[in-house]
Scaffold this motif. Structure first.
Motif, PDB file in Angstrom:
ATOM      1  N   LEU A 180      -4.035  13.024   7.544  1.00 10.94           N
ATOM      2  CA  LEU A 180      -2.887  12.534   6.651  1.00 10.94           C
ATOM      3  C   LEU A 180      -3.003  10.923   6.385  1.00 10.94           C
ATOM      4  CD1 LEU A 180       0.376  14.470   7.285  1.00 10.94           C
ATOM      5  CD2 LEU A 180      -1.278  14.787   5.329  1.00 10.94           C
ATOM      6  N   LYS A 181      -3.559  10.437   7.665  1.00  5.62           N
ATOM      7  CA  LYS A 181      -3.802   8.807   7.682  1.00  5.62           C
ATOM      8  C   LYS A 181      -5.047   8.600   6.901  1.00  5.62           C
ATOM      9  CE  LYS A 181      -3.218   4.590   8.714  1.00  5.62           C
ATOM     10  NZ  LYS A 181      -1.795   4.095   7.998  1.00  5.62           N
ATOM     11  N   LEU A 182      -5.729   9.367   7.163  1.00  9.67           N
ATOM     12  CA  LEU A 182      -7.371   9.303   6.237  1.00  9.67           C
ATOM     13  C   LEU A 182      -6.967   9.312   4.885  1.00  9.67           C
ATOM     14  CD1 LEU A 182      -9.921  11.087   8.853  1.00  9.67           C
ATOM     15  CD2 LEU A 182      -9.242   8.521   8.510  1.00  9.67           C
ATOM     16  N   VAL A 183      -5.955  10.542   4.252  1.00 10.37           N
ATOM     17  CA  VAL A 183      -5.794  10.408   3.097  1.00 10.37           C
ATOM     18  C   VAL A 183      -5.162   9.213   2.429  1.00 10.37           C
ATOM     19  CG1 VAL A 183      -4.367  11.745   1.494  1.00 10.37           C
ATOM     20  CG2 VAL A 183      -5.764  13.048   3.358  1.00 10.37           C
ATOM     21  N   GLU A 184      -4.120   8.776   3.241  1.00 11.13           N
ATOM     22  CA  GLU A 184      -3.576   7.512   2.895  1.00 11.13           C
ATOM     23  C   GLU A 184      -4.703   6.312   2.832  1.00 11.13           C
ATOM     24  OE1 GLU A 184       0.795   7.976   5.195  1.00 11.13           O
ATOM     25  OE2 GLU A 184      -0.830   6.696   6.089  1.00 11.13           O
ATOM     26  N   LEU A 185      -5.553   6.304   3.668  1.00  9.84           N
ATOM     27  CA  LEU A 185      -6.598   5.160   3.507  1.00  9.84           C
ATOM     28  C   LEU A 185      -7.505   5.425   2.259  1.00  9.84           C
ATOM     29  CD1 LEU A 185      -7.550   4.874   7.315  1.00  9.84           C
ATOM     30  CD2 LEU A 185      -6.207   3.149   5.803  1.00  9.84           C
ATOM     31  N   GLY A 186      -7.676   6.761   1.974  1.00  7.86           N
ATOM     32  CA  GLY A 186      -8.488   7.065   1.018  1.00  7.86           C
ATOM     33  C   GLY A 186      -7.733   7.166  -0.507  1.00  7.86           C
ATOM     34  N   SER A 187      -6.580   6.665  -0.578  1.00  7.66           N
ATOM     35  CA  SER A 187      -5.799   6.890  -1.973  1.00  7.66           C
ATOM     36  C   SER A 187      -6.437   6.091  -3.006  1.00  7.66           C
ATOM     37  CB  SER A 187      -4.375   6.595  -1.820  1.00  7.66           C
ATOM     38  OG  SER A 187      -4.007   5.293  -1.633  1.00  7.66           O
ATOM     39  N   PRO A 188      -6.495   6.228  -4.180  1.00  4.17           N
ATOM     40  CA  PRO A 188      -6.942   5.376  -5.267  1.00  4.17           C
ATOM     41  C   PRO A 188      -6.481   4.159  -5.069  1.00  4.17           C
ATOM     42  CG  PRO A 188      -6.378   7.360  -6.104  1.00  4.17           C
ATOM     43  CD  PRO A 188      -5.899   7.532  -4.911  1.00  4.17           C
ATOM     44  N   ASN A 189      -5.177   4.011  -4.959  1.00  6.65           N
ATOM     45  CA  ASN A 189      -4.364   2.604  -4.846  1.00  6.65           C
ATOM     46  C   ASN A 189      -5.108   1.723  -3.634  1.00  6.65           C
ATOM     47  OD1 ASN A 189      -2.219   0.586  -5.436  1.00  6.65           O
ATOM     48  ND2 ASN A 189      -2.050   0.941  -3.253  1.00  6.65           N
ATOM     49  N   ASN A 190      -5.301   2.464  -2.561  1.00  8.63           N
ATOM     50  CA  ASN A 190      -5.914   1.737  -1.397  1.00  8.63           C
ATOM     51  C   ASN A 190      -7.394   1.465  -1.527  1.00  8.63           C
ATOM     52  OD1 ASN A 190      -3.432   1.392  -0.137  1.00  8.63           O
ATOM     53  ND2 ASN A 190      -3.708   3.386   0.809  1.00  8.63           N
ATOM     54  N   LEU A 191      -7.941   2.365  -2.051  1.00  8.18           N
ATOM     55  CA  LEU A 191      -9.653   2.174  -2.429  1.00  8.18           C
ATOM     56  C   LEU A 191      -9.983   0.958  -3.262  1.00  8.18           C
ATOM     57  CD1 LEU A 191     -10.736   6.037  -2.930  1.00  8.18           C
ATOM     58  CD2 LEU A 191     -11.170   4.466  -0.883  1.00  8.18           C
ATOM     59  N   LEU A 192      -8.934   0.558  -4.232  1.00  8.13           N
ATOM     60  CA  LEU A 192      -9.246  -0.443  -5.217  1.00  8.13           C
ATOM     61  C   LEU A 192      -8.914  -1.701  -4.384  1.00  8.13           C
ATOM     62  CD1 LEU A 192      -8.095   1.387  -8.319  1.00  8.13           C
ATOM     63  CD2 LEU A 192     -10.473   0.822  -7.508  1.00  8.13           C
ATOM     64  N   LYS A 193      -8.359  -1.945  -3.316  1.00  2.00           N
ATOM     65  CA  LYS A 193      -8.219  -3.067  -2.723  1.00  2.00           C
ATOM     66  C   LYS A 193      -9.734  -3.504  -2.065  1.00  2.00           C
ATOM     67  CE  LYS A 193      -3.652  -2.438  -0.923  1.00  2.00           C
ATOM     68  NZ  LYS A 193      -2.929  -2.471   0.546  1.00  2.00           N
ATOM     69  N   THR A 194     -10.199  -4.278  -2.779  1.00  2.00           N
ATOM     70  CA  THR A 194     -11.505  -4.731  -2.381  1.00  2.00           C
ATOM     71  C   THR A 194     -11.703  -5.823  -1.167  1.00  2.00           C
ATOM     72  OG1 THR A 194     -11.498  -6.601  -4.285  1.00  2.00           O
ATOM     73  CG2 THR A 194     -12.556  -4.654  -5.036  1.00  2.00           C
ATOM     74  N   SER A 195     -10.563  -6.474  -1.200  1.00  2.00           N
ATOM     75  CA  SER A 195     -10.370  -7.302  -0.033  1.00  2.00           C
ATOM     76  C   SER A 195     -10.488  -6.794   1.339  1.00  2.00           C
ATOM     77  CB  SER A 195      -9.008  -8.213   0.046  1.00  2.00           C
ATOM     78  OG  SER A 195      -7.871  -7.050   0.270  1.00  2.00           O
ATOM     79  N   ASN A 196     -10.083  -5.373   1.117  1.00  2.00           N
ATOM     80  CA  ASN A 196     -10.475  -4.660   2.344  1.00  2.00           C
ATOM     81  C   ASN A 196     -11.736  -4.177   2.741  1.00  2.00           C
ATOM     82  OD1 ASN A 196      -7.472  -4.825   2.925  1.00  2.00           O
ATOM     83  ND2 ASN A 196      -7.378  -2.721   1.924  1.00  2.00           N
ATOM     84  N   MET A 197     -12.549  -4.249   1.908  1.00  2.00           N
ATOM     85  CA  MET A 197     -14.018  -3.811   1.807  1.00  2.00           C
ATOM     86  C   MET A 197     -14.920  -5.082   2.628  1.00  2.00           C
ATOM     87  SD  MET A 197     -14.326  -2.139  -1.573  1.00  2.00           S
ATOM     88  CE  MET A 197     -13.046  -0.841  -2.267  1.00  2.00           C
ATOM     89  N   ALA A 198     -14.407  -6.256   2.518  1.00  4.42           N
ATOM     90  CA  ALA A 198     -15.198  -7.645   3.023  1.00  4.42           C
ATOM     91  C   ALA A 198     -15.307  -7.497   4.585  1.00  4.42           C
ATOM     92  CB  ALA A 198     -14.733  -8.843   2.629  1.00  4.42           C
ATOM     93  N   LYS A 199     -16.467  -7.622   5.295  1.00  4.80           N
ATOM     94  CA  LYS A 199     -16.458  -7.435   6.769  1.00  4.80           C
ATOM     95  C   LYS A 199     -15.773  -8.583   7.305  1.00  4.80           C
ATOM     96  CE  LYS A 199     -19.387  -3.994   6.572  1.00  4.80           C
ATOM     97  NZ  LYS A 199     -18.901  -2.564   6.871  1.00  4.80           N
ATOM     98  N   LYS A 200     -14.909  -8.175   8.390  1.00  4.12           N
ATOM     99  CA  LYS A 200     -14.061  -8.964   8.927  1.00  4.12           C
ATOM    100  C   LYS A 200     -14.642  -9.949   9.815  1.00  4.12           C
ATOM    101  CE  LYS A 200      -9.986  -6.147   8.905  1.00  4.12           C
ATOM    102  NZ  LYS A 200     -10.830  -4.898   8.471  1.00  4.12           N
ATOM    103  N   ASP A 201     -14.505 -11.385   9.655  1.00  4.69           N
ATOM    104  CA  ASP A 201     -14.943 -12.379  10.532  1.00  4.69           C
ATOM    105  C   ASP A 201     -14.604 -12.008  12.140  1.00  4.69           C
ATOM    106  OD1 ASP A 201     -16.171 -13.449   8.562  1.00  4.69           O
ATOM    107  OD2 ASP A 201     -14.517 -15.078   8.223  1.00  4.69           O
ATOM    108  N   ALA A 250       0.655  -1.247  -0.214  1.00  7.47           N
ATOM    109  CA  ALA A 250      -0.087  -0.025  -0.046  1.00  7.47           C
ATOM    110  C   ALA A 250       0.743   1.362   0.019  1.00  7.47           C
ATOM    111  CB  ALA A 250      -0.850   0.105   1.100  1.00  7.47           C
ATOM    112  N   TYR A 251       0.330   2.432  -0.487  1.00  6.11           N
ATOM    113  CA  TYR A 251       1.074   3.594  -0.484  1.00  6.11           C
ATOM    114  C   TYR A 251       0.749   4.398   0.704  1.00  6.11           C
ATOM    115  CZ  TYR A 251       1.828   2.667  -5.512  1.00  6.11           C
ATOM    116  OH  TYR A 251       2.410   1.804  -6.482  1.00  6.11           O
ATOM    117  N   VAL A 252       1.781   4.955   1.410  1.00  9.46           N
ATOM    118  CA  VAL A 252       1.607   5.792   2.285  1.00  9.46           C
ATOM    119  C   VAL A 252       2.424   7.202   2.009  1.00  9.46           C
ATOM    120  CG1 VAL A 252       1.565   3.922   4.109  1.00  9.46           C
ATOM    121  CG2 VAL A 252       3.679   4.864   3.679  1.00  9.46           C
TER     122      VAL A 252
END
Length: 494
Positions: free
Chosen positions: A408-429, A379-381
């Motif tokens: 700045l941390k929220l900007v990192e999480l919202g970067s296009p590269n990180n937004l496209l990580k669909t694995s992060n969008m699934a709810k965690k068990d 991921a990009y930071v």
């Protein structure tokens, strides 16, 4: 036990062979393979349009064939793929000449000369279908003899295909227009320049309608800015496989013309991946075979894989010699090599410079983004050591500094590269979230509540849950964290 010798009906089998899966590019390449096996050093290909009633003519100056050899070459399935092949031989099933030709047109004529003696044969699929018999003409029809001509010199072969119903729509209501026809020819030329680039580099002469073909080397041979990794040799069922990774320079190193040319027939992003060669002939390119996705950050990686024709069964090469399957024994090695050099590509794309060949992290205090070292998906930071940022943080008090760092941390999480990580969008068990995410929830909730708006816990939890980086956390989990760890007085609807 009694047996009966049966022959398949010619008409339906012919139609099946015509639909084996060739496209015009792979079909022409398969016919060229035969010329190369015949030790040619010159191949001339001619495409004639003639309002859709044209032809394809391929002539080589190879060793030619005797009449007996030609008869065998024109017989369906003339080779057993289990037989040992000569070194560097490209043929495999004894099907390519016929099936490749039939995939484009309904008539295939071959005239060949060996030691000065001329032989000829002709398949006309209309005649075969009408008679429903495997009837092969011993001579070429008189109406096209002048178009075919004869091989020059003492030896050579001419392959002539017409009635081009599947190549350009001859005999149908959808005949290709002339511009479309020659655009198709241009695409074939680019494909041949890529697939046979090693042969062309080694002296093979090939022309299309009089225009010379030039090798397109996907690895930018001779470019001083490319990275060539160390060659690795592995064994699959006792047969050697060579793996050589390459990382191309950043696109900014090229002018527009060179950039487009280097991108190849698919373009930069789709050309990334493994390039697989059988006897110095490319059989597959631009594919990660399900190991990785294609992404912009990895577009500089092209990995060369080489094997010999005795390994055909291991790689399950098909009749068209354009589809293969990675052997299970090679997947782990290829995955490791690709993962490493994809990381190098990502660093070059991020920093627009030449990566270290050892793969060390490239650092530069003036870069605004970096690759996270603790993220397996790279991921990009943001670069928190940037001098401009440091000056800003020095000039503000502790409370403002905390808010800036959180933003700045929220900007990192919202970067296009990180937004496209669909694995992060699934709810965690089980919702066992990590400490960093828990701390972010607390910090962000405190800022929202301290802003002076009338908010309740439910609304804040819902707001946080749909933010980039928090999609995988249930609202109830976020709400529980706020209730237990955010020490503020708020109204609650629960």
């Amino acid at each position: 036990m009694d047996t009966i010798n049966t022959r398949p009906s010619a008409a339906p089998v012919i139609q099946a062979l015509r639909s084996i899966g060739y496209n015009s590019q792979t079909a022409i390449a398969d016919i060229v393979d035969n010329s190369i096996d015949a030790k040619t050093n010159s191949i001339n290909i001619e495409f004639e349009y003639d309002l859709g009633n044209g032809f394809i003519r391929i002539e080589d100056n190879g060793i030619g064939m005797t009449e007996e050899e030609l008869q065998k070459a024109m017989t369906i399935g003339s080779k057993d793929p289990r037989e040992q092949r000569a070194k560097e031989e490209l043929g495999r099933f004894g099907m390519g000449l016929k099936t490749a030709s039939f995939s484009m047109g309904k008539r295939l004529c071959v005239i060949t000369k060996k030691d000065g003696l001329v032989s000829e044969r002709c398949w006309d699929l209309d005649y075969v279908s009408n008679k429903n018999e495997w009837l092969l003409y011993k001579t070429i029809p008189s109406e096209i003899r002048d178009k075919i001509g004869q091989p020059e010199g003492n030896s050579g072969t001419i392959v002539f295909i017409d009635k081009l119903d599947r190549f350009c729509g001859f005999g149908t209501q959808k005949v290709l227009k002339q511009d479309s026809y020659y655009s198709k020819v241009k695409r074939i030329q680019k494909y041949l320049e890529m697939v046979f680039h090693v042969k062309l580099e080694n002296g093979l002469i090939m022309t299309i309608n009089g225009n010379s073909l030039y090798p397109w080397n996907p690895f930018l041979e001779g470019n001083p800015r490319r990275i060539e990794g160390e060659e690795q040799v592995i064994r699959i069922n006792k047969k050697l496989v060579r793996i050589t990774p390459y990382v191309l320079p950043h696109p900014s190193a090229f002018n527009q013309v060179d950039y487009k040319y280097t991108g190849g027939i698919k373009g930069w992003n789709d050309q990334q991946g493994f390039y697989i060669y059988r006897e110095n002939r490319m059989v597959s390119f631009g594919d990660w075979f399900g190991m990785f996705p294609k992404d912009a950050a990895s577009q500089l990686v092209r990995i060369k894989i080489e094997f010999t024709n005795d390994a055909d069964d291991d790689w399950k090469i098909d009749v068209k010699k354009s589809t293969i399957t990675i052997p299970e024994g090679a997947k782990q090695d290829l995955y490791g090599v690709a993962k490493y050099y994809r990381q190098v590509s990502q660093e070059i794309m991020l920093y627009r410079t030449k990566a270290t060949r050892t793969g060390g992290k490239i650092k530069g205090t003036l870069n605004t983004w970096e690759l996270a070292t603790d993220d397996i998906n790279s991921a990009y930071v943001l670069n928190r050591t940037h001098p401009v940022l440091n000056e800003i943080l020095k000039a503000v008090d502790t409370d403002v500094r905390k808010k800036i760092n959180l933003y700045l941390k929220l900007v990192e999480l919202g970067s296009p590269n990180n937004l496209l990580k669909t694995s992060n969008m699934a709810k965690k068990d089980g919702q066992q979230i990590d400490e960093k995410s828990r701390k972010l929830v607390i910090d962000y909730a405190e800022i929202l509540f301290s802003a002076g708006f009338e908010l309740d816990i439910e609304k804040v939890a819902e707001t946080i849950s749909i933010m980039a980086g928090f999609e995988g956390i249930e609202i109830s989990t976020i709400k529980t964290i706020i209730e237990k760890e955010v020490n503020i007085n708020v109204s609650s609807n629960t």
